[in-house]
Design a protein around this motif. Structure first.
Motif, PDB file in Angstrom:
ATOM      1  N   ASP A 277       0.806  -1.222   0.000  1.00 26.98           N
ATOM      2  CA  ASP A 277       0.000   0.000   0.000  1.00 26.98           C
ATOM      3  C   ASP A 277       0.841   1.276   0.000  1.00 26.98           C
ATOM      4  O   ASP A 277       0.313   2.364  -0.234  1.00 26.98           O
ATOM      5  CB  ASP A 277      -0.920   0.035   1.236  1.00 26.98           C
ATOM      6  CG  ASP A 277      -2.066  -0.960   1.132  1.00 26.98           C
ATOM      7  OD1 ASP A 277      -2.440  -1.305  -0.006  1.00 26.98           O
ATOM      8  OD2 ASP A 277      -2.571  -1.390   2.186  1.00 26.98           O
ATOM      9  N   ALA A 280       0.991   3.371  -3.395  1.00 23.40           N
ATOM     10  CA  ALA A 280      -0.340   3.899  -3.712  1.00 23.40           C
ATOM     11  C   ALA A 280      -0.688   5.063  -2.783  1.00 23.40           C
ATOM     12  O   ALA A 280      -1.276   6.068  -3.218  1.00 23.40           O
ATOM     13  CB  ALA A 280      -1.384   2.792  -3.592  1.00 23.40           C
ATOM     14  N   LEU A 281      -0.341   4.935  -1.512  1.00 23.77           N
ATOM     15  CA  LEU A 281      -0.598   6.027  -0.570  1.00 23.77           C
ATOM     16  C   LEU A 281       0.135   7.291  -1.006  1.00 23.77           C
ATOM     17  O   LEU A 281      -0.444   8.384  -1.018  1.00 23.77           O
ATOM     18  CB  LEU A 281      -0.144   5.621   0.841  1.00 23.77           C
ATOM     19  CG  LEU A 281      -0.183   6.725   1.899  1.00 23.77           C
ATOM     20  CD1 LEU A 281      -1.619   7.125   2.196  1.00 23.77           C
ATOM     21  CD2 LEU A 281       0.522   6.284   3.180  1.00 23.77           C
ATOM     22  N   ARG A 283       1.101   8.105  -3.975  1.00 19.76           N
ATOM     23  CA  ARG A 283       0.450   8.618  -5.192  1.00 19.76           C
ATOM     24  C   ARG A 283      -0.798   9.413  -4.852  1.00 19.76           C
ATOM     25  O   ARG A 283      -1.044  10.484  -5.418  1.00 19.76           O
ATOM     26  CB  ARG A 283       0.061   7.465  -6.120  1.00 19.76           C
ATOM     27  CG  ARG A 283       1.120   7.060  -7.105  1.00 19.76           C
ATOM     28  CD  ARG A 283       0.531   6.302  -8.292  1.00 19.76           C
ATOM     29  NE  ARG A 283      -0.485   5.332  -7.920  1.00 19.76           N
ATOM     30  CZ  ARG A 283      -0.236   4.094  -7.529  1.00 19.76           C
ATOM     31  NH1 ARG A 283       1.014   3.662  -7.448  1.00 19.76           N
ATOM     32  NH2 ARG A 283      -1.216   3.273  -7.221  1.00 19.76           N
ATOM     33  N   GLU A 284      -1.596   8.910  -3.917  1.00 20.90           N
ATOM     34  CA  GLU A 284      -2.831   9.595  -3.535  1.00 20.90           C
ATOM     35  C   GLU A 284      -2.557  10.934  -2.867  1.00 20.90           C
ATOM     36  O   GLU A 284      -3.409  11.823  -2.857  1.00 20.90           O
ATOM     37  CB  GLU A 284      -3.659   8.702  -2.619  1.00 20.90           C
ATOM     38  CG  GLU A 284      -4.247   7.493  -3.326  1.00 20.90           C
ATOM     39  CD  GLU A 284      -5.012   6.590  -2.377  1.00 20.90           C
ATOM     40  OE1 GLU A 284      -5.274   7.019  -1.237  1.00 20.90           O
ATOM     41  OE2 GLU A 284      -5.330   5.454  -2.782  1.00 20.90           O
ATOM     42  N   LEU A 285      -1.371  11.077  -2.293  1.00 22.93           N
ATOM     43  CA  LEU A 285      -0.996  12.333  -1.640  1.00 22.93           C
ATOM     44  C   LEU A 285      -0.260  13.262  -2.607  1.00 22.93           C
ATOM     45  O   LEU A 285       0.395  14.201  -2.187  1.00 22.93           O
ATOM     46  CB  LEU A 285      -0.105  12.042  -0.428  1.00 22.93           C
ATOM     47  CG  LEU A 285      -0.719  11.168   0.673  1.00 22.93           C
ATOM     48  CD1 LEU A 285       0.328  10.829   1.719  1.00 22.93           C
ATOM     49  CD2 LEU A 285      -1.915  11.862   1.317  1.00 22.93           C
ATOM     50  N   ASP A 319      -6.622   8.855   4.440  1.00 26.08           N
ATOM     51  CA  ASP A 319      -6.240   7.743   3.568  1.00 26.08           C
ATOM     52  C   ASP A 319      -5.937   6.487   4.366  1.00 26.08           C
ATOM     53  O   ASP A 319      -6.323   5.369   3.993  1.00 26.08           O
ATOM     54  CB  ASP A 319      -5.026   8.128   2.716  1.00 26.08           C
ATOM     55  CG  ASP A 319      -5.384   9.072   1.574  1.00 26.08           C
ATOM     56  OD1 ASP A 319      -6.596   9.251   1.316  1.00 26.08           O
ATOM     57  OD2 ASP A 319      -4.467   9.638   0.958  1.00 26.08           O
TER      58      ASP A 319
END
Length: 374
Positions: A277, A280-281, A283-285, A319
């Motif tokens: 994860d 992906a974390l 990227r989301e930030l 998140d």
């Protein structure tokens, strides 16, 4: 105030009429700022027992970490949990103490293989918020019977008691080390490489991505390290080169101390997630323009973001509420640390247990009040 005996420290706590800011060497300035009189353990110094054959060391809490490491190295031994030096990252001075290491559960990249500081702490002596001297493995005060004092004190950040002495298990320094390095992998590819190495039978003691390099560490006897490195290169780590000796050690000391973020502006978070994860974390930030380092196979993410507003606290923790994990604000301005929960908020049942422990060990609420939150 700096005190030189356990008895003096106990008297000082009994006499305190307000909050106390408990410190060792003052090198790990993490947590909400504490407004109180300084109570330092720097005067409680000295190794009281060292038995290399039994892999055991006992030292007073204020003993400098560097002194202990020098003593151990002379016997070919070390603190295997690899405590970091946070001074460059946090901009602090002084000398790290062994009490501070245990109070903060300071553990480095090798934790993925050998465990954390709490796994090497065999016993503790400390003074609680009422001035009582308590210890593990000997005469224990009635009101703490049944508690695992070592586990409670390791990582309690001086909120349950003030450490005066710690007993530690130490290990031998391996004959050699080597790091397999690959340049330019994406975070996702790096996590895949690290997972493959960690899932192999080749006893990996570190797996990280930093400064665009994916790094896999091997330690042990020279022939064993060479064999394992070649086996990994021929198998799951095609395209990796070998870095040996001092050059290898330098990579891991930089990771341990989060050197890439030292001297750079911004807040620094330490985020624990499932390794898959981590990328992906980050990227989301993306709107926060994060700068990331991946340790422990990607399960630990060091994140540098702008120290503005809440330093990304709400976005990061929102998140994490969906994917699981926790985030600690390691570095930020005093104003940010005063307004943002530095340590990850605990679920209500755990928070109730925490408050109950603090009420038992520090009923007056004078030891580092507010440092870890309400």
């Amino acid at each position: 105030m700096t005190l030189t005996t356990e008895a003096d420290l106990a008297e000082a706590i009994v006499a305190a009429n307000g909050p106390l800011r408990v410190q060792g060497g003052g090198t790990r300035d993490i947590g909400a700022p504490v407004d109180g009189a300084e109570l330092s353990t720097r005067g409680l110094t000295g190794v009281t027992l060292y038995e290399p054959g039994a892999l055991t060391l006992v030292a007073r809490a204020g003993t400098p970490l560097s002194e202990i490491e020098t003593l151990l190295a002379a016997e070919g031994q070390r603190l295997a949990f690899e405590p970091g030096d946070m001074r460059a990252l946090l901009g602090t001075k002084g000398a790290s103490t062994i009490g501070g290491v245990i109070a903060t559960n300071a553990s480095g990249p090798r934790r993925i293989q050998v465990g954390a500081a709490r796994d090497f702490c065999l016993g503790v002596r400390f003074v609680d918020g009422q001035g009582q001297v308590l210890k593990n493995g000997g005469r224990v005060m009635k009101n703490v019977t049944g508690y695992d004092l070592v586990k409670l004190m390791t990582g309690s950040w001086g909120t349950l008691g003030v450490l005066t002495e710690v007993s530690l298990k130490v290990l031998a320094i391996p004959e050699t080390e080597a790091t397999l390095v690959c340049e330019g992998q994406s975070a996702e590819t790096a996590v895949t490489s690290m997972a493959a190495a960690l899932g192999s039978p080749f006893d990996v003691t570190g797996a990280a991505q930093m400064n665009g390099q994916t790094m896999i560490r091997l330690e042990g006897l020279e022939q064993s390290v060479a064999y394992r490195a070649k086996a990994l290169q021929d198998g799951v780590l095609n395209g990796f080169d070998v870095v040996e000796g001092a050059a290898s050690a330098a990579l891991w000391s930089d990771l341990r101390d989060v050197t890439p973020f030292a001297g750079k502006d911004g807040a620094v978070w330490r985020i624990s997630v499932k390794p898959s994860d981590g990328p992906a974390l980050v990227r989301e930030l993306g709107t926060m323009s994060p700068d990331a380092i991946y340790d422990w196979g990607g399960g630990l993410v060091w994140l540098r973001v702008a120290d503005e507003g809440d330093a990304g606290a709400q976005m990061i923790r929102d998140d994490l509420s969906h994917i699981g994990g926790h985030a600690t604000l390691i570095r930020a301005s005093a104003a940010t640390r005063a307004s943002v929960p530095v340590f990850h908020p605990e679920p209500a049942p755990i928070a109730a247990l925490t408050q109950g422990l603090r009420a038992k060990f520090d009923p007056r609420g004078i030891l580092n009040p507010g440092l870890m939150g309400a």
